[in-house]
Design a protein around this motif. Sequence first.
Motif, PDB file in Angstrom:
ATOM      1  N   PHE A 111       0.851  -1.188   0.000  1.00 56.88           N
ATOM      2  CA  PHE A 111       0.000   0.000   0.000  1.00 56.88           C
ATOM      3  C   PHE A 111       0.879   1.226   0.000  1.00 56.88           C
ATOM      4  O   PHE A 111       2.068   1.158   0.265  1.00 56.88           O
ATOM      5  CB  PHE A 111      -0.982  -0.007   1.192  1.00 56.88           C
ATOM      6  N   VAL A 112       0.315   2.355  -0.342  1.00 61.41           N
ATOM      7  CA  VAL A 112       1.049   3.613  -0.372  1.00 61.41           C
ATOM      8  C   VAL A 112       0.977   4.217   1.026  1.00 61.41           C
ATOM      9  O   VAL A 112      -0.092   4.205   1.628  1.00 61.41           O
ATOM     10  CB  VAL A 112       0.406   4.553  -1.426  1.00 61.41           C
ATOM     11  N   PRO A 113       2.053   4.708   1.607  1.00 54.47           N
ATOM     12  CA  PRO A 113       3.316   5.126   1.014  1.00 54.47           C
ATOM     13  C   PRO A 113       4.432   4.085   0.905  1.00 54.47           C
ATOM     14  O   PRO A 113       5.366   4.326   0.151  1.00 54.47           O
ATOM     15  CB  PRO A 113       3.749   6.274   1.913  1.00 54.47           C
ATOM     16  N   PRO A 114       4.432   2.932   1.613  1.00 54.05           N
ATOM     17  CA  PRO A 114       5.589   2.041   1.484  1.00 54.05           C
ATOM     18  C   PRO A 114       5.843   1.557   0.058  1.00 54.05           C
ATOM     19  O   PRO A 114       6.990   1.336  -0.321  1.00 54.05           O
ATOM     20  CB  PRO A 114       5.249   0.858   2.392  1.00 54.05           C
ATOM     21  N   ALA A 115       4.799   1.408  -0.752  1.00 58.31           N
ATOM     22  CA  ALA A 115       4.989   0.935  -2.125  1.00 58.31           C
ATOM     23  C   ALA A 115       5.844   1.907  -2.925  1.00 58.31           C
ATOM     24  O   ALA A 115       6.547   1.501  -3.853  1.00 58.31           O
ATOM     25  CB  ALA A 115       3.644   0.714  -2.802  1.00 58.31           C
ATOM     26  N   HIS A 116       5.805   3.190  -2.572  1.00 61.12           N
ATOM     27  CA  HIS A 116       6.652   4.167  -3.259  1.00 61.12           C
ATOM     28  C   HIS A 116       8.125   3.926  -2.956  1.00 61.12           C
ATOM     29  O   HIS A 116       8.988   4.365  -3.699  1.00 61.12           O
ATOM     30  CB  HIS A 116       6.268   5.596  -2.877  1.00 61.12           C
ATOM     31  N   ARG A 117       8.404   3.248  -1.854  1.00 61.17           N
ATOM     32  CA  ARG A 117       9.782   2.908  -1.491  1.00 61.17           C
ATOM     33  C   ARG A 117      10.173   1.533  -2.025  1.00 61.17           C
ATOM     34  O   ARG A 117      11.231   1.022  -1.707  1.00 61.17           O
ATOM     35  CB  ARG A 117       9.941   2.892   0.030  1.00 61.17           C
ATOM     36  N   GLY A 118       9.295   0.901  -2.789  1.00 57.44           N
ATOM     37  CA  GLY A 118       9.591  -0.423  -3.326  1.00 57.44           C
ATOM     38  C   GLY A 118       9.250  -1.545  -2.371  1.00 57.44           C
ATOM     39  O   GLY A 118       9.665  -2.679  -2.568  1.00 57.44           O
ATOM     40  N   VAL A 119       8.494  -1.244  -1.314  1.00 54.53           N
ATOM     41  CA  VAL A 119       8.110  -2.261  -0.342  1.00 54.53           C
ATOM     42  C   VAL A 119       6.742  -2.799  -0.747  1.00 54.53           C
ATOM     43  O   VAL A 119       5.705  -2.372  -0.252  1.00 54.53           O
ATOM     44  CB  VAL A 119       8.072  -1.685   1.095  1.00 54.53           C
ATOM     45  N   ASP A 120       6.755  -3.730  -1.704  1.00 54.73           N
ATOM     46  CA  ASP A 120       5.529  -4.372  -2.149  1.00 54.73           C
ATOM     47  C   ASP A 120       5.906  -5.674  -2.848  1.00 54.73           C
ATOM     48  O   ASP A 120       7.081  -5.947  -3.074  1.00 54.73           O
ATOM     49  CB  ASP A 120       4.711  -3.469  -3.061  1.00 54.73           C
ATOM     50  N   ALA A 121       4.901  -6.490  -3.155  1.00 51.06           N
ATOM     51  CA  ALA A 121       5.136  -7.764  -3.825  1.00 51.06           C
ATOM     52  C   ALA A 121       3.896  -8.121  -4.622  1.00 51.06           C
ATOM     53  O   ALA A 121       2.796  -7.662  -4.314  1.00 51.06           O
ATOM     54  CB  ALA A 121       5.438  -8.853  -2.800  1.00 51.06           C
ATOM     55  N   GLY A 122       4.068  -8.934  -5.622  1.00 47.91           N
ATOM     56  CA  GLY A 122       2.940  -9.371  -6.423  1.00 47.91           C
ATOM     57  C   GLY A 122       3.334 -10.543  -7.289  1.00 47.91           C
ATOM     58  O   GLY A 122       4.517 -10.845  -7.445  1.00 47.91           O
ATOM     59  N   GLY A 123       2.323 -11.204  -7.817  1.00 47.24           N
ATOM     60  CA  GLY A 123       2.600 -12.339  -8.668  1.00 47.24           C
ATOM     61  C   GLY A 123       1.327 -12.941  -9.216  1.00 47.24           C
ATOM     62  O   GLY A 123       0.256 -12.342  -9.145  1.00 47.24           O
ATOM     63  N   THR A 124       1.458 -14.148  -9.749  1.00 48.21           N
ATOM     64  CA  THR A 124       0.315 -14.841 -10.326  1.00 48.21           C
ATOM     65  C   THR A 124       0.095 -16.148  -9.578  1.00 48.21           C
ATOM     66  O   THR A 124       0.983 -16.630  -8.868  1.00 48.21           O
ATOM     67  CB  THR A 124       0.545 -15.142 -11.817  1.00 48.21           C
ATOM     68  N   ALA A 125      -1.108 -16.707  -9.764  1.00 50.91           N
ATOM     69  CA  ALA A 125      -1.447 -17.948  -9.076  1.00 50.91           C
ATOM     70  C   ALA A 125      -2.416 -18.763  -9.919  1.00 50.91           C
ATOM     71  O   ALA A 125      -3.163 -18.224 -10.736  1.00 50.91           O
ATOM     72  CB  ALA A 125      -2.071 -17.639  -7.723  1.00 50.91           C
ATOM     73  N   ILE A 126      -2.423 -20.056  -9.668  1.00 49.14           N
ATOM     74  CA  ILE A 126      -3.292 -20.972 -10.400  1.00 49.14           C
ATOM     75  C   ILE A 126      -4.750 -20.810  -9.978  1.00 49.14           C
ATOM     76  O   ILE A 126      -5.640 -20.765 -10.800  1.00 49.14           O
ATOM     77  CB  ILE A 126      -2.840 -22.427 -10.170  1.00 49.14           C
ATOM     78  N   GLN A 175      -2.196 -18.260  -0.375  1.00 49.96           N
ATOM     79  CA  GLN A 175      -0.955 -18.728   0.245  1.00 49.96           C
ATOM     80  C   GLN A 175       0.219 -17.826  -0.115  1.00 49.96           C
ATOM     81  O   GLN A 175       0.999 -17.434   0.753  1.00 49.96           O
ATOM     82  CB  GLN A 175      -0.657 -20.163  -0.172  1.00 49.96           C
ATOM     83  N   LYS A 176       0.346 -17.506  -1.394  1.00 48.55           N
ATOM     84  CA  LYS A 176       1.451 -16.644  -1.832  1.00 48.55           C
ATOM     85  C   LYS A 176       1.335 -15.252  -1.217  1.00 48.55           C
ATOM     86  O   LYS A 176       2.330 -14.654  -0.817  1.00 48.55           O
ATOM     87  CB  LYS A 176       1.478 -16.551  -3.359  1.00 48.55           C
ATOM     88  N   PHE A 177       0.103 -14.734  -1.133  1.00 44.87           N
ATOM     89  CA  PHE A 177      -0.124 -13.423  -0.525  1.00 44.87           C
ATOM     90  C   PHE A 177       0.316 -13.440   0.940  1.00 44.87           C
ATOM     91  O   PHE A 177       0.998 -12.531   1.402  1.00 44.87           O
ATOM     92  CB  PHE A 177      -1.602 -13.040  -0.638  1.00 44.87           C
ATOM     93  N   GLU A 178      -0.096 -14.467   1.674  1.00 43.41           N
ATOM     94  CA  GLU A 178       0.236 -14.539   3.104  1.00 43.41           C
ATOM     95  C   GLU A 178       1.736 -14.663   3.341  1.00 43.41           C
ATOM     96  O   GLU A 178       2.273 -14.067   4.284  1.00 43.41           O
ATOM     97  CB  GLU A 178      -0.541 -15.673   3.762  1.00 43.41           C
ATOM     98  N   VAL A 179       2.434 -15.403   2.491  1.00 48.54           N
ATOM     99  CA  VAL A 179       3.895 -15.503   2.604  1.00 48.54           C
ATOM    100  C   VAL A 179       4.516 -14.119   2.380  1.00 48.54           C
ATOM    101  O   VAL A 179       5.386 -13.675   3.147  1.00 48.54           O
ATOM    102  CB  VAL A 179       4.458 -16.541   1.608  1.00 48.54           C
ATOM    103  N   ALA A 180       4.070 -13.426   1.346  1.00 51.45           N
ATOM    104  CA  ALA A 180       4.586 -12.081   1.061  1.00 51.45           C
ATOM    105  C   ALA A 180       4.271 -11.131   2.210  1.00 51.45           C
ATOM    106  O   ALA A 180       5.112 -10.318   2.601  1.00 51.45           O
ATOM    107  CB  ALA A 180       3.988 -11.558  -0.243  1.00 51.45           C
ATOM    108  N   TRP A 181       3.064 -11.206   2.769  1.00 52.09           N
ATOM    109  CA  TRP A 181       2.673 -10.328   3.869  1.00 52.09           C
ATOM    110  C   TRP A 181       3.575 -10.539   5.078  1.00 52.09           C
ATOM    111  O   TRP A 181       4.028  -9.590   5.697  1.00 52.09           O
ATOM    112  CB  TRP A 181       1.206 -10.554   4.240  1.00 52.09           C
TER     113      TRP A 181
END
Length: 124
Positions: A47-62, A69-75
């Motif tokens: 979320f913004v403002p941390p995303a402006h510092r490059g603190v974010d993650a994303g991807g694709t899933a089946i 699961q991938k979201f929770e690991v990233a969180w």
Amino acid sequence: MIELIRRRDPHRPDRWKIYFGDVCIGDIGPRAGVPTTVDQLEWYCGFVPPAHRGVDAGGTAIDLHDARQKFEVAWRKLRTAFTDDDFAAYRYARAWTAWNRECGRTAASCRHKRRMAARDASAA
């Protein structure tokens, strides 16, 4: 620790918004325009403002289970990078945006509110 809450996006019923308390920290939903032979869902954590510092993650899933699961690991990895000030800045920006939209709808009322707020601030 506050539990993550998943809610349907009111503007796009095929997407889920993920909340940490009252802060929307990401979403999960279908990808647009991709072949059926590739991952059909995408997820984003940040979320913004941390995303402006490059603190974010994303991807694709089946599927939704895989995306969650991938979201929770990233969180879990990103949560330590978010400060209380980041959450406060998000809440401030959200409140300011709501106030500004209301001012656009009722310009005369907001001019009055600004005068009253300035008067109250000078009296304090």
